[in-house]
Scaffold this motif. Structure first.
Motif, PDB file in Angstrom:
ATOM      1  N   LYS A 197      30.098 -69.840  -5.805  1.00 19.12           N
ATOM      2  CA  LYS A 197      29.201 -68.694  -5.631  1.00 19.12           C
ATOM      3  C   LYS A 197      29.373 -68.067  -4.239  1.00 19.12           C
ATOM      4  CE  LYS A 197      24.251 -68.057  -4.806  1.00 19.12           C
ATOM      5  NZ  LYS A 197      22.898 -68.596  -5.025  1.00 19.12           N
ATOM      6  N   PHE A 198      29.426 -68.920  -3.213  1.00 13.98           N
ATOM      7  CA  PHE A 198      29.537 -68.393  -1.848  1.00 13.98           C
ATOM      8  C   PHE A 198      30.950 -67.873  -1.555  1.00 13.98           C
ATOM      9  CE2 PHE A 198      25.410 -70.262  -1.339  1.00 13.98           C
ATOM     10  CZ  PHE A 198      24.818 -69.506  -0.359  1.00 13.98           C
ATOM     11  N   GLU A 199      31.941 -68.475  -2.173  1.00 16.31           N
ATOM     12  CA  GLU A 199      33.315 -67.963  -1.985  1.00 16.31           C
ATOM     13  C   GLU A 199      33.415 -66.541  -2.518  1.00 16.31           C
ATOM     14  OE1 GLU A 199      35.850 -70.956  -3.771  1.00 16.31           O
ATOM     15  OE2 GLU A 199      36.101 -71.989  -1.832  1.00 16.31           O
ATOM     16  N   LYS A 200      32.724 -66.315  -3.620  1.00 17.41           N
ATOM     17  CA  LYS A 200      32.722 -64.986  -4.226  1.00 17.41           C
ATOM     18  C   LYS A 200      31.936 -63.999  -3.340  1.00 17.41           C
ATOM     19  CE  LYS A 200      32.067 -63.308  -8.834  1.00 17.41           C
ATOM     20  NZ  LYS A 200      31.392 -63.568 -10.097  1.00 17.41           N
ATOM     21  N   ALA A 201      30.770 -64.463  -2.886  1.00  9.81           N
ATOM     22  CA  ALA A 201      29.903 -63.584  -2.087  1.00  9.81           C
ATOM     23  C   ALA A 201      30.557 -63.225  -0.746  1.00  9.81           C
ATOM     24  CB  ALA A 201      28.565 -64.263  -1.855  1.00  9.81           C
ATOM     25  N   TRP A 202      31.249 -64.179  -0.152  1.00  8.19           N
ATOM     26  CA  TRP A 202      31.807 -63.968   1.186  1.00  8.19           C
ATOM     27  C   TRP A 202      33.288 -63.576   1.166  1.00  8.19           C
ATOM     28  CZ3 TRP A 202      29.389 -68.949   3.830  1.00  8.19           C
ATOM     29  CH2 TRP A 202      28.003 -68.750   3.971  1.00  8.19           C
ATOM     30  N   ALA A 206      19.797 -56.079  11.670  1.00 13.80           N
ATOM     31  CA  ALA A 206      19.369 -57.363  11.109  1.00 13.80           C
ATOM     32  C   ALA A 206      18.938 -57.214   9.651  1.00 13.80           C
ATOM     33  CB  ALA A 206      18.217 -57.933  11.945  1.00 13.80           C
ATOM     34  N   GLU A 207      18.416 -56.069   9.301  1.00 10.85           N
ATOM     35  CA  GLU A 207      17.940 -55.879   7.919  1.00 10.85           C
ATOM     36  C   GLU A 207      19.099 -55.979   6.919  1.00 10.85           C
ATOM     37  OE1 GLU A 207      15.741 -52.293   7.234  1.00 10.85           O
ATOM     38  OE2 GLU A 207      15.077 -52.954   5.247  1.00 10.85           O
ATOM     39  N   GLU A 208      20.260 -55.465   7.314  1.00  3.47           N
ATOM     40  CA  GLU A 208      21.425 -55.580   6.426  1.00  3.47           C
ATOM     41  C   GLU A 208      21.792 -57.039   6.196  1.00  3.47           C
ATOM     42  OE1 GLU A 208      25.074 -53.573   7.356  1.00  3.47           O
ATOM     43  OE2 GLU A 208      24.164 -51.598   7.094  1.00  3.47           O
ATOM     44  N   ILE A 209      21.680 -57.825   7.261  1.00  2.00           N
ATOM     45  CA  ILE A 209      21.965 -59.264   7.126  1.00  2.00           C
ATOM     46  C   ILE A 209      20.929 -59.892   6.207  1.00  2.00           C
ATOM     47  CG2 ILE A 209      22.219 -61.458   8.347  1.00  2.00           C
ATOM     48  CD1 ILE A 209      22.909 -59.780  10.868  1.00  2.00           C
ATOM     49  N   PHE A 210      19.675 -59.504   6.412  1.00  2.00           N
ATOM     50  CA  PHE A 210      18.610 -60.077   5.577  1.00  2.00           C
ATOM     51  C   PHE A 210      18.849 -59.766   4.101  1.00  2.00           C
ATOM     52  CE2 PHE A 210      14.452 -60.593   3.639  1.00  2.00           C
ATOM     53  CZ  PHE A 210      14.049 -61.802   4.192  1.00  2.00           C
ATOM     54  N   ASN A 211      19.310 -58.567   3.830  1.00  2.00           N
ATOM     55  CA  ASN A 211      19.574 -58.213   2.431  1.00  2.00           C
ATOM     56  C   ASN A 211      20.724 -59.031   1.846  1.00  2.00           C
ATOM     57  OD1 ASN A 211      17.427 -56.479   2.258  1.00  2.00           O
ATOM     58  ND2 ASN A 211      18.614 -54.691   2.923  1.00  2.00           N
ATOM     59  N   GLU A 212      21.699 -59.379   2.689  1.00  4.38           N
ATOM     60  CA  GLU A 212      22.764 -60.276   2.203  1.00  4.38           C
ATOM     61  C   GLU A 212      22.189 -61.679   1.923  1.00  4.38           C
ATOM     62  OE1 GLU A 212      26.654 -60.140   4.194  1.00  4.38           O
ATOM     63  OE2 GLU A 212      26.712 -62.333   4.077  1.00  4.38           O
ATOM     64  N   ILE A 213      21.274 -62.115   2.799  1.00  4.42           N
ATOM     65  CA  ILE A 213      20.626 -63.420   2.602  1.00  4.42           C
ATOM     66  C   ILE A 213      19.923 -63.455   1.239  1.00  4.42           C
ATOM     67  CG2 ILE A 213      18.734 -64.910   3.412  1.00  4.42           C
ATOM     68  CD1 ILE A 213      19.383 -63.836   6.294  1.00  4.42           C
ATOM     69  N   ASN A 240      20.653 -67.201  12.547  1.00  4.29           N
ATOM     70  CA  ASN A 240      21.056 -68.492  11.987  1.00  4.29           C
ATOM     71  C   ASN A 240      21.988 -68.322  10.797  1.00  4.29           C
ATOM     72  OD1 ASN A 240      19.761 -71.054  13.187  1.00  4.29           O
ATOM     73  ND2 ASN A 240      18.143 -69.518  13.310  1.00  4.29           N
ATOM     74  N   TYR A 241      21.656 -67.343   9.964  1.00  4.61           N
ATOM     75  CA  TYR A 241      22.506 -67.087   8.797  1.00  4.61           C
ATOM     76  C   TYR A 241      23.922 -66.744   9.250  1.00  4.61           C
ATOM     77  CZ  TYR A 241      24.469 -64.824   4.680  1.00  4.61           C
ATOM     78  OH  TYR A 241      25.295 -64.470   3.648  1.00  4.61           O
TER      79      TYR A 241
END
Lengths: 525, 348
Positions: A209-214, A340-347, B326-327
Motif C-alpha cells: 500500500k505504501f509503495e504504491k502511495a509513495w 503543512a495542510e498538503e502533507i496532512f491531506n497525504e496523511i 513527524n510524517y
C-alpha cells in the motif's frame, strides 16, 4: 488515553499510579481535584508522597518498580471478594481463567511485602476501584519506564477488563502523554515497527500500500529503537544518526555512554538551540519553533488540534517539514509540498484513523481519532461494546524485580521524574528566568532519616554514585520519599541520567528501566 | 421551555437558565466583572443588574433564573443609573492611572467607565494603600487596583483546586490575600496564572519583559507546546514577538493553563536560537549555507548506503514537533533513505 480529559471530572473513582499528575500534567491534575470536590474517590500508588497523595482515600507508597505486584494483588482482592464484573468478563474477554489462577498467588500479604505497604490498604484500594460505577486509571512513565513496563501496563489493563471499566464514559485506561505530540509522532509511524496509524512494517499488504502511495520500493525489515540505535552507534554499526528535536545527551539513560555513541557516529542535529547533543554534531540545522509554523499536534486524548504560525522564525531557521522535504529533494525524491495542510491531506490518504479529519473541520475544535469519514464526529472514548481487537485479552503476568534493586553496593533506589516548572531537558523552559528562579538547578530528594545517617543538611552538596557514573548535586531533605528511596528530576544536564541504566530494557518495547536505579550517596566534605 | 422577553426580543430557554445566559442567546450583552461560566455564579460585583417588570428591585442577571413571562430590560434608565453608581463606588477606591497601567486597553473597568461615561468618582475619602506583592517571579498582585470581584479566588479554589488565595478582612480593608498575608511566594501558589488570566482589572498582572499596549497586539489561537494535555491558548503577539499567552476554552483545558503554558514562552524569541545551519570544519561548528548543509548530509547518506547499507543510518524523530514534521521525517527515512530505523522519544 482510551477516554477523554474532560471525562475525568465525572469519574466515581480514580486510580493514579506512576503519575505525578499535578506537576507533570497540571491541567489534568486540576481536573482530578475537581472530581474529588465532586465526590470522586481517589487511590494513589507512587513511591513519593506526591501532592495528590494528600487528597487520596488510600495512598500506597510503593517501592519503585513494584507496581505489577500491587496491581496483581488488587486483582486478587477483587476476585476474592467477588467484586469483578462477571457479565463483562464472560461476554467480552478471553484468557480470564489463566489470569485468575496467576493472581491467586498475589495475596495482599505477599504484595505488601514486595511493595512495602500494608495489606489492608491494598484491600481498601481494590474495593474503591472495583465498587465504583465508573473508575478511571491514570498512569504515566512511573508505570512504563521499567524493565517490565509492558507487563505492568498489562496488569492495569487486567484491572479495567475484570471490572468492565473499559468502553465506558468516565472510565478507561488513560496513559498521560508527556509531550505535546508524542501521540502524533506515534500515529505518524515515527516508530521502527509501524507505518502511520500503527500499520505494521512486517505486513506485506501494508508495504505494498505504501509503495504504491509513495511510488518507491520499501524496506520491510523492522528498524531499531533509540536504545538500540545508541548501542549500534557506540559499536560502529550505526554510521549516521539524524536527531530531530531531541536531546539524548540529557534525556537518555547512561549519558556517558550516549556521549561515546554520539561522538563515534556522523551526527546530524535539527533543533531550536545548540543543545548538549547539538554541540557534538557534524551538521546542525536550525528549526522553527511551534509559534513559527502551521500544522497540528495530537494530544493525549487522541485529539488532532491546530498549531498556527504567530511569528516568523529567526534568521534562516525553517519549518522542520520544509527541511525534510528539501533534503528528500536533494536525495532525488522530487515530491514537493506547498504547506503543512498538503502533507496532512497525504496523511489522511494512508492513515485509516485520520481519513475524516481535515484542517477545515478542526479550525475551531480538534477531532479525536479514529475518525473514518468526514461525517464521523470523532471518538470520545474507545472500545465501546467490546474491545477493538474483538475480545479483551487478560494477560497473566508475574512480578520480577529489576536487577537494579537489592544491590549490596548500591543500597538506595533512585527514581526520576519531572518537577512542575521545567520541561524535559530544560531546552525551552530554561529560557525563562522566572522558571529558573523556581527550579534552576538539579537536586536530590532524600528523607530526613537518610539525611541524618549521612550527616547531610538540607541544601548541602552530595555525591550520588551508580555503576555508570557519579554526579554532585544538592540535597533536598523531604519526607515525601521513603528512607531508602531518592529522587532526582531528569531535567538537568549532568544529572539523573548519568546514573541510570541504559542496558536493562523491557523485552517487548525496549523501554529502559529509568525509574529504578541502585545508587549510593556520599556527603561532600 | 420558558418564554420571556429581553429588551423586547422574544426568547425561549430551558428551565434553570439565568437571565445572563438567556440574554447571550439573543446577542444582548450584559456587562459583568465577576462572572465566569465555569464558576458557581456568586453575584458579587452587581454590575449585571437588570430591570424585571413588576420586580421590587434590580436582580443580578448572572444569578437570577428566568421564569415564564418574564419581561427584562437590560439598559433601562434605572439600570444605567445603578451601574453608574456602582462604577462610581468602584472608582472611589481605584487609582486613575490608566495612562501607565499595563492593563489599559483590556480592562473591563476602563471599558465600562467609558460606556457609562464615568470620568472620576464623586466619593472623596480614604484610599487603599497596599504594598504590591512582587514576590512571585511570574506575576504581581497590586491590591490597590483590585475591585474584589472574587474571580481569582474562585478560579483558584473551584477550578485549579489550589486554594492559595482568599478574601481577608471585612469592609473597607477587604483584600485578596494568601494565608496570614505572607505573600504569594510563601503560599501554596503553583504559578499557573489562571487567576491572572481572569482578573478583569490590573490587579493581577504578568511580569512581562516587554512593554506593550494591548491595542498594539494581535492574538493567534494555537496548541501549547509542552505536555500532552493539548491546552488551547492564544499567543499575544506584538511586532513579530510573542509577549504573552492567554488560555482559551479548549476541549481538554477548558480555559486553564499551567505555569509552563502561561509563562514559559520566552524561548521562542530567545537570542540564543539557532539562525543558520552549522557544519563541523576542523573540529569546530561553523556557519554554512542550507545548500552546503544538505550536500554534506546527502553525500554522507549516499556514501553510507553504498558502502554499508541503509540500515546503518538511523533517525530520532521528535514528539515536540508537528504531526506533519513527524510524517515527513519517517517518509524521508523509509521512502528515500530506505530504512525503518526511525524512532522517537516516546520511551524517554
Amino acid at each position: 488515553m482510551t477516554n477523554s480529559v474532560a471525562e475525568i471530572k465525572d469519574a466515581d473513582a480514580i486510580f493514579i499510579t506512576g503519575s505525578n499528575t499535578t506537576e507533570s500534567h497540571p491541567v489534568i491534575g486540576a481536573k482530578v481535584k475537581q472530581a474529588i470536590k465532586r465526590g470522586a474517590k481517589l487511590v494513589v500508588a507512587d513511591p513519593r508522597e506526591i501532592e495528590l497523595a494528600k487528597y487520596a482515600d488510600v495512598f500506597l507508597q510503593i517501592k519503585p518498580g513494584t507496581s505489577l505486584a500491587l496491581n496483581n494483588a488488587l486483582a486478587h482482592v477483587i476476585l476474592e471478594e467477588g467484586l469483578e464484573d462477571r457479565d463483562y468478563i464472560e461476554s467480552t474477554t478471553e484468557d480470564f481463567e489463566k489470569f485468575a489462577i496467576k493472581v491467586k498467588e498475589y495475596t495482599p500479604e505477599k504484595a505488601a511485602e514486595i511493595c512495602g505497604v500494608s495489606p489492608e490498604d491494598i484491600r481498601k484500594a481494590a474495593r474503591i476501584y472495583a465498587e465504583a460505577g465508573k473508575a478511571s486509571i491514570l498512569y504515566c512513565m512511573g508505570i512504563t519506564q521499567h524493565h517490565n513496563g509492558t507487563e505492568t501496563v498489562m496488569s492495569l489493563s487486567n484491572l479495567a477488563l475484570m471490572t468492565g471499566n473499559i468502553g465506558k464514559e468516565n472510565a478507561g485506561i488513560n496513559p498521560l502523554r508527556g509531550q505535546n505530540n508524542v501521540q502524533g509522532a506515534c500515529d505518524m509511524g515515527a516508530l521502527p515497527n509501524v507505518l502511520t496509524g500503527y500499520q505494521p512494517v512486517a505486513n506485506p499488504q501494508v508495504i505494498e500500500k505504501f509503495e504504491k502511495a509513495w511510488g518507491v520500493k520499501l524496506n520491510n525489515k523492522p528498524g531499531i529503537t533509540i536504545p538500540e540505535a545508541m548501542h549500534g552507534a557506540e559499536h560502529g554499526d550505526i554510521k549516521v544518526l539524524y536527531v530531530f528535536g531531541e536531546n539524548p545527551m540529557v534525556s537518555d539513560p547512561d549519558t556517558n555512554h550516549v556521549k561515546k555513541a554520539l561522538e563515534k557516529t556522523f551526527l546530524i542535529v535539527q533543533d531550536l538551540f545548540l543543545t548538549e547533543t547539538a554541540e557534538l554534531a557534524d551538521v546542525v540545522l536550525p528549526a522553527a519553533a511551534f509559534a513559527e509554523k502551521d500544522g497540528t499536534f495530537v494530544n493525549t486524548e487522541r485529539r488532532v488540534q491546530r498549531v498556527r504560525k504567530a511569528v516568523d522564525a529567526p534568521g534562516e531557521a525553517k519549518a522542520d517539514w520544509l527541511i525534510f522535504m528539501e533534503l528528500m529533494n536533494v536525495l532525488g525524491y522530487s515530491k514537493k509540498y506547498k504547506n503543512a495542510e498538503e502533507i496532512f491531506n497525504e496523511i489522511r490518504e494512508v492513515t485509516p484513523q485520520y481519513v475524516g479529519i481535515s484542517y477545515a473541520r478542526i479550525e475551531e475544535v480538534g477531532i479525536q481519532w479514529p475518525c473514518p469519514t468526514e461525517e464521523h464526529p470523532g471518538t470520545k472514548f474507545l472500545h465501546v461494546g467490546k474491545p477493538a481487537r474483538g475480545a479483551g485479552l487478560f494477560m497473566a503476568v508475574d512480578f520480577a524485580p529489576s536487577s537494579e534493586m537489592n544491590k549490596a553496593d548500591y543500597p538506595l533506589t533512585l527514581t526520576t521524574g519531572r518537577n512542575l516548572y521545567q520541561y524535559h531537558t530544560t531546552t525551552m523552559t530554561g529560557k525563562t528566568d522566572a522558571i529558573n528562579k523556581k527550579a534552576g538547578e538539579c537536586y536530590i530528594e532524600i528523607s530526613p532519616s537518610l539525611a541524618a545517617n549521612l550527616k547531610v543538611e538540607d541544601g548541602e552538596m552530595v555525591k550520588v554514585i551508580s555503576p555508570r557514573g557519579e554526579i554532585k548535586t544538592k540535597a533536598r531533605v523531604t519526607d515525601i520519599v521513603a528512607d531508602n528511596v531518592v529522587f532526582i528530576p531528569f531535567h538537568y544536564a549532568d544529572g539523573a541520567n548519568v546514573l541510570t541504566n541504559g542496558e536493562e530494557l523491557d523485552k517487548y518495547v525496549k523501554i529502559p528501566g529509568l525509574k529504578v536505579t541502585g545508587v549510593k550517596i556520599e556527603k561532600l566534605a | 421551555m420558558i418564554n420571556l422577553k429581553i429588551n423586547g426580543f422574544e426568547v425561549q430557554v430551558e428551565e434553570g437558565t439565568t437571565i445572563l445566559q438567556a440574554a447571550s442567546k439573543v446577542g444582548v450583552k450584559i456587562p459583568t466583572f465577576c462572572h465566569d461560566p465555569r464558576l458557581v455564579p456568586h453575584g458579587t460585583c452587581r454590575i449585571c443588574v437588570v430591570e424585571v417588570e413588576g420586580g421590587r428591585n434590580l436582580p443580578t442577571a448572572c444569578t437570577t433564573p428566568v421564569y415564564e413571562g418574564m419581561n427584562i430590560q437590560t439598559e433601562s434608565k434605572e439600570v444605567v443609573q445603578t451601574r453608574r453608581e456602582i462604577l462610581d463606588l468602584v472608582l472611589a477606591n481605584h487609582p486613575l492611572d490608566c495612562l501607565t497601567c499595563e492593563k489599559s486597553g483590556r480592562c473591563t473597568l476602563q471599558d465600562l467607565c467609558y460606556q457609562y461615561d464615568i470620568k472620576e468618582t464623586t466619593y472623596v475619602g480614604e484610599r487603599k494603600d497596599f504594598e504590591v506583592d512582587e514576590s512571585n517571579p511570574f506575576y504581581y498582585n497590586d491590591q490597590n487596583k483590585c475591585i474584589l470581584c472574587g474571580k481569582c479566588v474562585y478560579v483558584c479554589s473551584q477550578l485549579q483546586g489550589t486554594e492559595a488565595i482568599g478574601f481577608a478582612e471585612r469592609g473597607f480593608p477587604t483584600h485578596i490575600a494568601t494565608p496570614f498575608n505572607q505573600g504569594l511566594e510563601q503560599s501554596t501558589c503553583v504559578s499557573c496564572g489562571n487567576c491572572v488570566s481572569v482578573c478583569p482589572v490590573g490587579a493581577l498582572m504578568p511580569k512581562s519583559k516587554e512593554k506593550f499596549r494591548y491595542w498594539e497586539t494581535k492574538t493567534v489561537r494555537t496548541t501549547c507546546s509542552y505536555c500532552g494535555v493539548g491546552c488551547q491558548m492564544d499567543l499575544v503577539v506584538k511586532d513579530d514577538k510573542v509577549v504573552g499567552v492567554d488560555p482559551a476554552m479548549g476541549a481538554s483545558n477548558e480555559g486553564l493553563l499551567c505555569v509552563k503554558g502561561k509563562f514559559a514562552y520566552n524561548f521562542v524569541n530567545h537570542p540564543s536560537r539557532l539562525t543558520t545551519p552549522l557544519v563541523r570544519k576542523d573540529g569546530k561548528l561553523v556557519e554554512t549555507s542550507w545548500d552546503e548543509a544538505y550536500e554534506v548530509i546527502a553525500n554522507k547518506i549516499n556514501e553510507t548506503k553504498e558502502t554499508v547499507g541503509a540500515d546503518a543510518i538511523a533517525a530520532f524523530s521528535s514528539a515536540r514537533a508537528l504531526t506533519e514534521d513527524n510524517y515527513l521525517m519517517q517518509k524521508l527515512m523509509r521512502a528515500v533513505v530506505g530504512t525503518n530505523n526511525i524512532d522517537h522519544c516516546a520511551r524517554l
